[in-house]
Write a protein that holds these residues in place. Structure first.
Motif, PDB file in Angstrom:
ATOM      1  N   PHE A  72       0.832  -1.205   0.000  1.00  0.00           N
ATOM      2  CA  PHE A  72       0.000   0.000   0.000  1.00  0.00           C
ATOM      3  C   PHE A  72       0.867   1.256   0.000  1.00  0.00           C
ATOM      4  CE2 PHE A  72      -1.936   3.334   2.681  1.00  0.00           C
ATOM      5  CZ  PHE A  72      -3.003   3.676   1.869  1.00  0.00           C
ATOM      6  N   PHE A  73       1.880   1.305   0.863  1.00  0.00           N
ATOM      7  CA  PHE A  73       2.749   2.484   0.896  1.00  0.00           C
ATOM      8  C   PHE A  73       3.568   2.603  -0.383  1.00  0.00           C
ATOM      9  CE2 PHE A  73       2.314   1.861   5.601  1.00  0.00           C
ATOM     10  CZ  PHE A  73       1.654   3.058   5.844  1.00  0.00           C
ATOM     11  N   THR A  74       3.915   1.465  -0.990  1.00  0.00           N
ATOM     12  CA  THR A  74       4.643   1.497  -2.255  1.00  0.00           C
ATOM     13  C   THR A  74       3.800   2.132  -3.346  1.00  0.00           C
ATOM     14  OG1 THR A  74       5.904  -0.478  -1.662  1.00  0.00           O
ATOM     15  CG2 THR A  74       5.791   0.090  -3.992  1.00  0.00           C
ATOM     16  N   CYS A  75       2.529   1.760  -3.402  1.00  0.00           N
ATOM     17  CA  CYS A  75       1.641   2.312  -4.426  1.00  0.00           C
ATOM     18  C   CYS A  75       1.442   3.813  -4.256  1.00  0.00           C
ATOM     19  CB  CYS A  75       0.291   1.593  -4.392  1.00  0.00           C
ATOM     20  SG  CYS A  75       0.358  -0.131  -4.905  1.00  0.00           S
ATOM     21  N   LEU A  76       1.576   4.294  -3.036  1.00  0.00           N
ATOM     22  CA  LEU A  76       1.468   5.726  -2.816  1.00  0.00           C
ATOM     23  C   LEU A  76       2.726   6.476  -3.247  1.00  0.00           C
ATOM     24  CD1 LEU A  76      -0.206   5.940   0.741  1.00  0.00           C
ATOM     25  CD2 LEU A  76      -1.289   6.221  -1.488  1.00  0.00           C
ATOM     26  N   GLY A  77       3.845   5.777  -3.340  1.00  0.00           N
ATOM     27  CA  GLY A  77       5.111   6.471  -3.525  1.00  0.00           C
ATOM     28  C   GLY A  77       5.784   6.329  -4.868  1.00  0.00           C
ATOM     29  N   TRP A  78       5.203   5.579  -5.803  1.00  0.00           N
ATOM     30  CA  TRP A  78       5.887   5.460  -7.091  1.00  0.00           C
ATOM     31  C   TRP A  78       4.923   5.655  -8.244  1.00  0.00           C
ATOM     32  CZ3 TRP A  78       4.156   1.572 -10.312  1.00  0.00           C
ATOM     33  CH2 TRP A  78       3.531   0.477  -9.711  1.00  0.00           C
ATOM     34  N   VAL A  79       5.514   6.056  -9.363  1.00  0.00           N
ATOM     35  CA  VAL A  79       4.773   6.221 -10.611  1.00  0.00           C
ATOM     36  C   VAL A  79       5.393   5.262 -11.613  1.00  0.00           C
ATOM     37  CG1 VAL A  79       4.110   7.795 -12.463  1.00  0.00           C
ATOM     38  CG2 VAL A  79       4.281   8.615 -10.109  1.00  0.00           C
ATOM     39  N   ALA A  80       4.560   4.385 -12.191  1.00  0.00           N
ATOM     40  CA  ALA A  80       5.093   3.274 -12.977  1.00  0.00           C
ATOM     41  C   ALA A  80       5.892   3.732 -14.186  1.00  0.00           C
ATOM     42  CB  ALA A  80       3.946   2.372 -13.440  1.00  0.00           C
ATOM     43  N   ALA A  81       5.401   4.730 -14.912  1.00  0.00           N
ATOM     44  CA  ALA A  81       6.057   5.077 -16.174  1.00  0.00           C
ATOM     45  C   ALA A  81       7.470   5.580 -15.952  1.00  0.00           C
ATOM     46  CB  ALA A  81       5.236   6.140 -16.898  1.00  0.00           C
ATOM     47  N   LEU A 289       9.544  -4.837  -3.127  1.00  0.00           N
ATOM     48  CA  LEU A 289       8.290  -4.092  -3.219  1.00  0.00           C
ATOM     49  C   LEU A 289       8.425  -2.818  -4.044  1.00  0.00           C
ATOM     50  CD1 LEU A 289       6.788  -4.390   0.387  1.00  0.00           C
ATOM     51  CD2 LEU A 289       6.252  -5.737  -1.641  1.00  0.00           C
ATOM     52  N   THR A 290       9.566  -2.152  -3.951  1.00  0.00           N
ATOM     53  CA  THR A 290       9.709  -0.854  -4.598  1.00  0.00           C
ATOM     54  C   THR A 290      10.403  -0.910  -5.949  1.00  0.00           C
ATOM     55  OG1 THR A 290      11.785  -0.451  -3.400  1.00  0.00           O
ATOM     56  CG2 THR A 290       9.739   0.353  -2.390  1.00  0.00           C
TER      57      THR A 290
END
Length: 311
Positions: A72-81, A289-290
């Motif tokens: 969950f925290f990973t999804c808040l902190g990265w942008v895939a592209a 995760l990151t």
């Protein structure tokens, strides 16, 4: 009406015909930025398979609830592209290159786009330093810095390096005249963009709030992985370990920051009282995760953006 003279007729040039081999080469060239991160991670796993297997074994026995919190925290902190490109180039160059190309494709002039990235790159370390100082002031006893505080010689070396860098930049601008005009133009553009941005509260909050939240979110990912493995540290200690590690060696060029920052995080968590093996497994889980999980969707999104000529 008399016909136009032959010299006045428009000349229509036939569209160049590309061979199948040239078309395949062009597609491969566009896909290379998306494929390089996957190849780099695969090579690292092949070379250091023992560490990968031991970390995977520990993670297999971890508490899944804390791992989901880390996701969950990973999804808040990265942008895939941008993430796919960033994990193959040092010091966020990949993410900056993707962002710069995107801004240019949206019609923003190169000077403004570069100035925006420069402002963001300047705000990030300043905001991280503010967060670090806030942790040190708010929790001076619970963090137990111990031997992590730098000695006088280290501080003098850091100050000397900063002064040398500034003096070198000033000397180059003074001696090399062709650099002076574009450098001054860039500074004027950057200052104008900064003044304009800081007149809009929503953008100020997005810039400074996002820059301050990023290391806290990254530290929360590490803490979640550590708690799933039984790491005997508090959330504040783990976040501080990341802040200290990234501040100390974050300038060392490494793909996606992998390597120097990881070693510094293990050392810092060990100094706070965590077993080295457990701290190492925590950092490996953090990278899974990151880096590993975002890598595949990030590569696919980056490939799609390149294929659609958005980048």
């Amino acid at each position: 009406m008399s016909p136009l003279p032959l010299d006045d007729l428009p000349v229509v040039h036939p569209a160049p015909v590309r061979s199948p081999a040239a078309a395949r080469l062009a597609r491969l060239t566009r896909l290379t930025p998306a494929l390089l991160p996957l190849l780099a991670i695969g090579a690292w796993a092949a070379v250091d398979w023992r560490a990968v297997s031991e970390g995977a074994a520990r993670l297999a026995a971890a508490d899944p609830r804390w791992l989901l919190a880390g996701v969950f925290f990973t999804c808040l902190g990265w942008v895939a592209a941008a993430g796919a490109a960033n994990h193959i180039l040092p010091a966020s160059i990949g993410a900056h290159a993707v962002t710069l190309r995107f801004l240019q494709r949206r019609g923003i002039p190169l000077a403004r786009a570069t100035a925006s990235l420069a402002l963001y790159s300047l705000v990030k370390p300043v905001a991280k330093t503010v967060v670090l100082v806030a942790f040190l002031v708010a929790l001076p006893d619970a963090l137990r810095l111990g031997d992590l505080a730098p000695d006088t010689w280290t501080l003098l070396m850091a100050a000397g390096a900063a002064v040398l860098a500034l003096a070198t930049a000033a000397l180059l601008l003074t001696v090399v005249r062709p650099l002076r005009r574009p450098a001054l133009g860039f500074v004027r553009t950057a200052l104008a963009e900064a003044r304009t941005l800081h007149t809009r509260p929503s953008r100020v909050l997005a810039l400074w709030g996002g820059s301050a939240a990023a290391p806290v979110l990254q530290g929360s990912v590490i803490a979640s992985v550590g708690f799933s493995l039984g790491l005997p540290l508090s959330w504040a200690q783990v976040v501080l370990a990341l802040l200290l590690a990234s501040t100390a060696v974050g300038a060392v060029p490494a793909p996606g920051g992998i390597g120097p920052v990881d070693a510094a995080m293990v050392f810092t968590m060990a100094a706070f009282g965590a077993p080295v093996s457990l701290a190492t497994a925590t950092v490996i889980g953090y990278r899974v995760l990151t880096v590993w999980i975002p890598l595949l969707p990030g590569a696919l999104v980056l490939s799609a953006l390149i294929h659609r000529e958005v980048l």
